[in-house]
Design a protein around this motif. Structure first.
Motif, mmCIF file in Angstrom:
data_model
loop_
_atom_site.group_PDB
_atom_site.id
_atom_site.type_symbol
_atom_site.label_atom_id
_atom_site.label_comp_id
_atom_site.label_asym_id
_atom_site.label_seq_id
_atom_site.Cartn_x
_atom_site.Cartn_y
_atom_site.Cartn_z
ATOM 1 N N PRO A 124 0.848 -1.188 0.000
ATOM 2 C CA PRO A 124 0.000 0.000 0.000
ATOM 3 C C PRO A 124 0.891 1.248 0.000
ATOM 4 O O PRO A 124 2.047 1.188 0.429
ATOM 5 N N TRP A 125 0.346 2.344 -0.507
ATOM 6 C CA TRP A 125 1.123 3.597 -0.565
ATOM 7 C C TRP A 125 1.409 4.070 0.867
ATOM 8 O O TRP A 125 0.469 4.238 1.654
ATOM 9 N N PRO A 126 2.708 4.298 1.250
ATOM 10 C CA PRO A 126 3.011 4.753 2.611
ATOM 11 C C PRO A 126 2.331 6.088 2.911
ATOM 12 O O PRO A 126 2.319 6.982 2.060
ATOM 13 N N LYS A 127 1.778 6.196 4.130
ATOM 14 C CA LYS A 127 0.970 7.353 4.537
ATOM 15 C C LYS A 127 1.636 8.696 4.243
ATOM 16 O O LYS A 127 0.967 9.648 3.850
ATOM 17 N N GLN A 128 2.958 8.787 4.476
ATOM 18 C CA GLN A 128 3.617 10.089 4.344
ATOM 19 C C GLN A 128 4.400 10.256 3.040
ATOM 20 O O GLN A 128 5.045 11.282 2.849
ATOM 21 N N LYS A 129 4.347 9.256 2.170
ATOM 22 C CA LYS A 129 5.141 9.359 0.937
ATOM 23 C C LYS A 129 4.508 10.368 -0.023
ATOM 24 O O LYS A 129 3.325 10.257 -0.346
ATOM 25 N N PRO A 130 5.307 11.368 -0.481
ATOM 26 C CA PRO A 130 4.727 12.342 -1.409
ATOM 27 C C PRO A 130 4.236 11.651 -2.683
ATOM 28 O O PRO A 130 4.872 10.718 -3.178
#
Ligand code: V91
Length: 210
Positions: A124-130
Motif C-alpha cells: 500500500p502507498w506509505p501514509k507520508q510518501k509524497p
C-alpha cells in the motif's frame, strides 16, 4: 530596437519538467479550512538547472476559489505551494525573456493528490510518501530570433540533453514503471483465466455426471 531577424530553417529546444508533488496534512489543521493536502506545482529545468535565462516569468492559474488565483512567479524557483482538498486543472503560462520575441506558452496540469496505484506489488502507498505527477517536455523554438538563439547557445549546460541523460533517465524510469504495471496485469489476467478454466472444468464434470 533589437534585431528581430529570424533564423530560417533553424529550431532549438529546451527540456523542462512541470507538475506537482503533494503530501497529506494528516489532520494538521490549516486555519479552519477542510484542506487535506499540501502541494507544490513547479516548472523546472532538468537537474534543477536555472531556466531564468530564457524564462521571464511563470503564471500559475489556480482554481477560482483560491485567494488571488493567478499566481505570477518572476524568479526561480518557478513554483507555488498551497493547501487544498481536491484535484483540479492548473493553467501554466510560461513567459519568455523579452529578447526571444516569443509568445507565452500555455500548459495544463491536473493536480494529483492521491496515489492511483500501490507502491509496488502488494505494497500500500506509505501514509507520508509524497505523491508526484510530473511531465517531461521540450520547448521547441522554431526559427528563433538570432539574438535569442545566441542566448540559448551561451547558456547551454544541458544543450546536449541526450548525452547528459537526465531526461533520458526520467523517461527510462517512467518506462520501467509502466513495464512493471503491464507485467503485473498480465500475471493477474493469467490467474483469472486459470481460475475460470477450473470453474468451467468443474461445471462440465458436474454436467456429464448427471
Ligand atoms: C476539485 C479550494 C482549496 C472537483 C472534485 C479545490 C478547489 C476546486 C477543486 C481546493 C475537483 C481552496 C479553498 C478557500 C477555501 C474533483 N480548494 N476542484 N478552500 N476535482 O482544493 O477538486 S479542489 S480556498
Amino acid at each position: 530596437m533589437t534585431s528581430l531577424k529570424r533564423m530560417k530553417g533553424i529550431a532549438i529546444s529546451r527540456p523542462i519538467i512541470y507538475g506537482n508533488s503533494a503530501t497529506p496534512l494528516n489532520g494538521k489543521k490549516v486555519g479552519d479550512s477542510d484542506h487535506t493536502h499540501r502541494w507544490t506545482i513547479s516548472v523546472r529545468g532538468i537537474n534543477n538547472e536555472d531556466i531564468s535565462y530564457f524564462v521571464r516569468k511563470v503564471a500559475f492559474k489556480l482554481h477560482d476559489t483560491y485567494d488571488n488565483p493567478n499566481r505570477v512567479i518572476e524568479k526561480p524557483p518557478f513554483e507555488v505551494t498551497e493547501t487544498g482538498w481536491g484535484e483540479f486543472d492548473i493553467i501554466i503560462k510560461i513567459h519568455f525573456v523579452q529578447a526571444s520575441g516569443e509568445k507565452p506558452l500555455t500548459l495544463y496540469h491536473r493536480l494529483k493528490l492521491h496515489p492511483y496505484e500501490e507502491d509496488g506489488p502488494g505494497n500500500p502507498w506509505p501514509k507520508q510518501k509524497p505523491v508526484t505527477s510530473y511531465a517531461y517536455d521540450e520547448i521547441v523554438f522554431n526559427e528563433p530570433v538570432d539574438s535569442f538563439y545566441n542566448i540559448l547557445q551561451d547558456n547551454s549546460t544541458s544543450n546536449i540533453p541526450l548525452k547528459k541523460t537526465p531526461h533520458h533517465q526520467f523517461s527510462l524510469q517512467a518506462e520501467q514503471e509502466e513495464i512493471e504495471r503491464i507485467d503485473k496485469a498480465i500475471k493477474t489476467t493469467a490467474q483469472e483465466i486459470a481460475k475460470h478454466r477450473e470453474r468451467c472444468k468443474r461445471l462440465e464434470a458436474e454436467l456429464s455426471a448427471k
